[in-house]
Design a protein around this motif. Structure first.
Motif, PDB file in Angstrom:
ATOM      1  N   PHE A   1       3.184   3.043 -18.151  1.00  0.00           N
ATOM      2  CA  PHE A   1       2.639   3.541 -19.414  1.00  0.00           C
ATOM      3  C   PHE A   1       2.234   2.338 -20.257  1.00  0.00           C
ATOM      4  O   PHE A   1       3.009   1.386 -20.392  1.00  0.00           O
ATOM      5  N   VAL A   2       1.018   2.375 -20.829  1.00  0.00           N
ATOM      6  CA  VAL A   2       0.509   1.251 -21.609  1.00  0.00           C
ATOM      7  C   VAL A   2       0.113   1.726 -23.007  1.00  0.00           C
ATOM      8  O   VAL A   2      -0.650   2.689 -23.154  1.00  0.00           O
ATOM      9  N   TYR A   3       0.650   1.046 -24.014  1.00  0.00           N
ATOM     10  CA  TYR A   3       0.205   1.277 -25.392  1.00  0.00           C
ATOM     11  C   TYR A   3      -0.744   0.146 -25.776  1.00  0.00           C
ATOM     12  O   TYR A   3      -0.340  -1.010 -25.852  1.00  0.00           O
ATOM     13  N   PHE A   4      -2.008   0.488 -25.998  1.00  0.00           N
ATOM     14  CA  PHE A   4      -3.007  -0.482 -26.423  1.00  0.00           C
ATOM     15  C   PHE A   4      -3.009  -0.546 -27.953  1.00  0.00           C
ATOM     16  O   PHE A   4      -3.509   0.365 -28.623  1.00  0.00           O
ATOM     17  N   HIS A   5      -2.440  -1.622 -28.460  1.00  0.00           N
ATOM     18  CA  HIS A   5      -2.242  -1.798 -29.896  1.00  0.00           C
ATOM     19  C   HIS A   5      -3.537  -2.303 -30.539  1.00  0.00           C
ATOM     20  O   HIS A   5      -3.895  -3.467 -30.427  1.00  0.00           O
ATOM     21  N   THR A   6      -4.244  -1.416 -31.223  1.00  0.00           N
ATOM     22  CA  THR A   6      -5.430  -1.797 -31.994  1.00  0.00           C
ATOM     23  C   THR A   6      -4.965  -2.219 -33.384  1.00  0.00           C
ATOM     24  O   THR A   6      -4.253  -1.482 -34.063  1.00  0.00           O
TER      25      THR A   6
END
Length: 377
Positions: free
Chosen positions: A95-100
């Motif tokens: 699972f990947v959280y792409f932090h914008t």
């Protein structure tokens, strides 16, 4: 005997208004392109040296709008076909959280870590900077050898995809093949690199473009703790032309600008100066827009300004994060009510972040359709 004409009933259009609106948009866009082409031809006939630049910029703007309309038409199908995340993230499907940046990302990153702990996922299976025993180096990159099950940070989509291709089990990645006949008549089979195959589950956050850029500016360029040369004037002290001059040139202590965050996270380049100055004058603008749209469409979309609705999306699509309350926290919030910029300054910001605004519009549609599916199930 009289000739008789058979009456064949027409199939009723389920959405005539939407079809007419779409057709009208296409007609207007086509006419706009014709007008642009006519204008360019006139300039070329007079030998104006600016014609090539204007040709590319104006045409790419129009083609970019058309491209996003195409993607928005596909949103209902994309969302209806989306699988929920695994009940528990696994090494073969992390699972990947792409932090914008400046989209409520620090809060979400903390929530991801908390929910991972609740799901009994240990720290050595996590790669989340500033959480647990992980050093607080927000712009660091994962070590492929760690092979975590959850990643969260300022990551680039293609960088993570390449890590997955390098370290994960090949049978889970190289499923698409093609065949080709050589010149000597021999048939060969080869692996195809399909961007459509999901190598991880992912989530990201979006925020209206002008608000995001203003928040980024004030947080990264106006705080007194920054190194020599800072702080720069706060956003409400700048004129529109100041934004035009400074946004493509100013970088923070980490070497990051405030323009084009969606391209920074979901684009194909990690060259910061290229990202921060990306505009329709770039020959690959439309292709890059298409790439970004394709990649963000694979992720679940959250909005801190719509925290209750975001909770519903999490509840439906991300089983191991059920019970999340995005309304309970908001980290790194340094904004002030006086930070609002003028309409003219907002227009300049949107011009500098043209690709981001198009992707935000797509992200809004993805969010609404994901919410619709979450609440109707």
């Amino acid at each position: 005997e009289e000739n008789k004409t058979m009456h064949v009933p027409r199939r009723k259009d389920k959405n005539p208004g939407g079809r007419c609106l779409y057709t009208l948009k296409m007609v207007v866009l086509f006419l706009s392109l014709v007008n642009v082409a006519f204008f360019i031809m006139q300039m070329m006939s007079t030998g104006d040296a600016r014609c090539n630049k204007i040709d590319l910029y104006s045409t790419n703007k129009l083609l970019g709008e058309l491209k996003i309309e195409e993607w928005k038409e596909k949103v209902p199908t994309i969302v209806s076909n989306m699988n929920t995340a695994l009940k528990t993230p696994m090494r073969w499907r992390p699972f990947v959280y792409f932090h914008t940046r400046k989209c409520g990302g620090s809060s979400v990153r903390s929530i991801v870590y908390q929910m991972a702990q609740r799901a009994n996922i240990t720290d050595n299976n996590l790669w989340i900077p500033c959480a647990g025993h992980r050093p607080c180096v927000p712009f660091s990159l994962p070590d492929p050898k760690q092979d975590a099950v959850i990643y969260g940070g300022h990551l680039n989509f293609m960088h993570m995809t390449n890590i997955m291709r390098e370290v994960k089990e090949r049978q889970n990645l190289l499923q698409e093949t093609g065949t080709l006949s050589l010149e000597n008549g021999e048939n060969v089979t080869y692996h195809k690199l399909e961007d459509s195959y999901p190598v991880f589950d992912c989530v990201t956050t979006i925020r209206p473009t002008v608000k995001r850029v203003v928040s980024c500016w004030n947080y990264r360029f106006n705080l007194p703790r920054k190194p020599k040369g800072f702080p720069l004037p706060r956003s409400n002290e700048l004129e529109p032309q100041d934004f035009a001059n400074l946004l493509p040139k100013a970088y923070d202590q980490y070497g990051g600008g405030c323009n084009n965050e969606m391209a920074r996270v979901f684009g194909s380049s990690v060259d910061e100066t290229h990202i921060n100055t990306l505009s329709p004058s770039d020959p690959r603008f439309v292709q890059e827009l298409d790439n970004i749209a394709s990649r963000i469409s694979k992720c679940f979309i959250l909005r801190v300004d719509r925290c209750e609705d975001s909770n519903k999306i999490i509840e439906h699509f991300i089983p191991w994060m059920r019970g999340t309350d995005m309304c309970s926290r908001h980290a790194n919030s340094k904004g002030q009510s006086s930070d609002e910029v003028s309409e003219e300054a907002g227009a300049v910001i949107l011009e500098q972040n043209y690709i981001d605004e198009l992707i935000f519009n797509l992200g809004e549609d993805l969010f609404e359709k994901q919410l619709e599916r979450a609440t109707s199930s």
